[in-house]
Design an enzyme around this catalytic site. Structure first.
Site, PDB file in Angstrom:
ATOM      1  N   HIS A 220      -2.131 -12.966   2.306  1.00  0.00           N
ATOM      2  CA  HIS A 220      -1.914 -12.976   3.760  1.00  0.00           C
ATOM      3  C   HIS A 220      -2.649 -14.085   4.533  1.00  0.00           C
ATOM      4  O   HIS A 220      -3.390 -13.835   5.469  1.00  0.00           O
ATOM      5  CB  HIS A 220      -2.114 -11.593   4.404  1.00  0.00           C
TER       6      HIS A 220
ATOM      7  N   HIS B 196       0.877  -1.186   0.000  1.00  0.00           N
ATOM      8  CA  HIS B 196       0.000   0.000   0.000  1.00  0.00           C
ATOM      9  C   HIS B 196       0.905   1.224   0.000  1.00  0.00           C
ATOM     10  O   HIS B 196       1.498   1.546   1.032  1.00  0.00           O
ATOM     11  CB  HIS B 196      -0.894  -0.009   1.242  1.00  0.00           C
TER      12      HIS B 196
ATOM     13  N   ASN C 294      -6.681   0.357  -2.513  1.00  0.00           N
ATOM     14  CA  ASN C 294      -7.536   1.010  -1.500  1.00  0.00           C
ATOM     15  C   ASN C 294      -7.009   2.407  -1.167  1.00  0.00           C
ATOM     16  O   ASN C 294      -6.667   2.718  -0.025  1.00  0.00           O
ATOM     17  CB  ASN C 294      -7.683   0.151  -0.234  1.00  0.00           C
TER      18      ASN C 294
ATOM     19  N   ASP D 282      -8.442  -5.660  -1.791  1.00  0.00           N
ATOM     20  CA  ASP D 282      -7.680  -5.842  -0.561  1.00  0.00           C
ATOM     21  C   ASP D 282      -8.007  -4.802   0.500  1.00  0.00           C
ATOM     22  O   ASP D 282      -8.183  -3.628   0.210  1.00  0.00           O
ATOM     23  CB  ASP D 282      -6.180  -5.800  -0.825  1.00  0.00           C
TER      24      ASP D 282
ATOM     25  N   ASP E 198       2.425  -7.030   2.627  1.00  0.00           N
ATOM     26  CA  ASP E 198       1.280  -6.203   3.035  1.00  0.00           C
ATOM     27  C   ASP E 198       1.780  -4.900   3.681  1.00  0.00           C
ATOM     28  O   ASP E 198       1.238  -4.455   4.694  1.00  0.00           O
ATOM     29  CB  ASP E 198       0.348  -6.962   3.990  1.00  0.00           C
TER      30      ASP E 198
HETATM   31  O1  DOR Z   1      -3.699  -4.443   8.222  1.00  0.00           O
HETATM   32  C1  DOR Z   1      -4.064  -4.154   7.097  1.00  0.00           C
HETATM   33  N1  DOR Z   1      -3.861  -2.931   6.586  1.00  0.00           N
HETATM   34  N2  DOR Z   1      -4.685  -5.082   6.354  1.00  0.00           N
HETATM   35  C2  DOR Z   1      -5.235  -4.793   5.169  1.00  0.00           C
HETATM   36  O2  DOR Z   1      -5.762  -5.680   4.548  1.00  0.00           O
HETATM   37  C3  DOR Z   1      -5.207  -3.421   4.641  1.00  0.00           C
HETATM   38  C4  DOR Z   1      -4.078  -2.666   5.205  1.00  0.00           C
HETATM   39  C5  DOR Z   1      -4.158  -1.175   4.980  1.00  0.00           C
HETATM   40  O3  DOR Z   1      -4.502  -0.748   3.879  1.00  0.00           O
HETATM   41  O4  DOR Z   1      -3.836  -0.428   5.891  1.00  0.00           O
END
Ligand code: DOR
Length: 440
Positions: free
Chosen positions: A238, A69, A101, A159, A310
């Site tokens: 994950h 991300h 996202n 996700d 992740d």
């Molecule tokens: O812990 C997480 N953070 N799991 C996810 O699936 C998304 C991610 C986020 O975008 O911060």
């Protein structure tokens, strides 16, 4: 950065590294000659116009992270393409898949094409855009996957959120298949995932609302059944429970199915919930040691295909909070190799070989992304990672390259460190000091 060769003038010889590449069976001291951004030759006493003395270092195929991300667009206070890719390079990653996202969400072709152009300008490593599976990640209306692909999307994913309707998910898989896009699935049933940590002893002792492992397992089972039936190319990301790993094992080979787990689920457990610190909130949550061990065994045995970080940067005001109020997510790029090497390889009785670790961080995710063999062989792009296994270091917030500092390893002493990363023969991370020289 695109897949085209990056021009470097003259030939560079990486000298005397321990070259370890499970894909091509290399495991020993050798020279590697790079020319025009590609691997030209692996051998002894090679000659070129420049040299990099890699004596005492290991050379691996560049690591590949299919789950990151980078918060662009929308939360550039937490990470940008520039800082995320710099953090990836510092962790030895040469290719990364960016999750959708963001704000706006990557669910329209114009957002995809804008990101593709920005990646070309701003990323230090090769970066691939994941578009959303559903509009607004809402699990209702499918995105225009064919148009997203035309705009440059590499795969589709919601996700951060699970898909709650099996019927909708089945259609999404069929549509993604017809568009020729792989689907990355975050498996979580939100009717079961009502807590903030794993529902177990640690949660009970801390008085925290827990989500049971079944929240992941039920969604994983649904996804795998539908992947088998539709024949879509489905990647479960994950995986964190013993049962989900076993389910992947059962369905493997019955469909076009792959799966990953994360460095944190392989090295940390839900004991950390006892700190009550928001830093340790993550989704899926850290699990008890029995899950960690079974997930690790599944990775070792090849049931889980690879590791993905992740990497989820969050601002300090979102993490320096009580667990229930904190945003879920951990930084991952910069510590992935060292955390896994320390806990799974170097520890007495370590459960993973160095070779399998390299396979799961480079060769297998590389093959998944590139669609063919991925390793150090003549003609392959010179995407390479140099590591000093003898170096020990302590993870410090102020030394992290990422714009955020929410690493669950803060303060931990880790063994083995990435010291150099090359993409297309270009050094995109240099933690080596003076190892370059002139003609050999
Ligand atoms: O812990 C997480 N953070 N799991 C996810 O699936 C998304 C991610 C986020 O975008 O911060």
């Amino acid at each position: 950065m695109t897949d085209g060769p990056t021009r470097v003038s003259g030939d560079l010889i990486i000298r005397d590294a321990h070259v370890l590449d499970p894909a091509s069976g290399l495991d020993g001291i050798a020279d590697v000659r790079l020319s025009d951004g590609r691997v030209a030759e692996v051998g002894e006493n090679l000659r070129g116009t420049r040299r990099l003395d890699a004596d005492g270092l290991h050379l691996f195929p560049g690591f590949v992270d299919v789950h990151a991300h980078w918060r662009t667009p929308g939360r550039e206070d937490e990470e940008t393409i520039e800082t995320g890719s710099a953090a990836a390079a510092a962790g030895g990653f040469t290719s990364v898949v960016m999750m959708p996202n963001t704000d706006p969400i990557v669910d329209r072709p114009v957002v995809v094409s804008g990101l593709v152009r920005r990646v070309e300008r701003e990323s230090r490593v090769r970066a691939y855009v994941s578009a959303a599976l559903h509009e607004g990640l809402e699990g209702e209306r499918l995105t225009e996957m064919r148009l997203l692909k035309e705009a440059g999307a590499f795969c589709v994913s919601d996700d951060g959120l699970g898909t709650q309707s099996a019927g909708v998910l089945r259609n999404a898989m069929l549509y993604a298949k017809s568009a020729g896009l792989p689907v990355i699935l975050h498996c979580e049933d939100h009717t079961l995932a009502t807590g903030v940590v794993h529902d177990g002893v640690a949660a009970a002792l801390a008085g925290m609302p827990g989500s049971p492992g079944s929240a992941e397992d039920v969604a994983t089972a649904t996804a795998l059944v539908l992947a088998t039936e539709t024949g879509a190319r489905v990647h479960v990301t994950h995986v964190s429970t013993a049962l989900s790993a076993a389910l992947v094992g059962f369905f493997k080979g019955r469909g076009d199915i792959t799966a990953d787990t994360t460095p944190h689920h392989l090295t940390l457990t839900d004991d950390l919930v006892g700190t009550l610190e928001g830093l340790y909130r993550v989704n899926p949550p850290l699990r008890p040691d029995a899950d960690r061990l079974d997930v690790g065994k599944a990775l070792k045995d090849g049931i889980l295909d690879f590791v993905a970080t992740d990497h989820a940067p969050h601002a300090s005001e979102e993490k320096e909070l009580p667990l229930e109020e904190a945003a879920p997510g951990f930084l991952g790029h910069e510590t992935a190799f060292s955390a896994l090497y320390t806990e799974l390889v170097a520890k007495p009785g370590g459960r993973l070989s160095l070779s399998r670790l390299v396979e799961t961080m480079a060769c297998t995710p590389g093959r998944w992304v590139k669609g063919g063999a991925y390793g150090i062989s003549p003609g392959a792009p010179a995407d390479l990672t140099l590591v000093d296994l003898s170096e020990q270091w302590t993870v410090r917030a102020e030394a992290l390259v990422s714009r955020s500092s929410n690493s669950p390893y803060l303060g931990r002493r880790l063994e083995g460190r990435v010291v150099g990363t090359m993409v297309g023969g270009e050094l995109v991370y240099d933690g080596m000091g003076a190892r370059f020289g002139a003609r050999v």
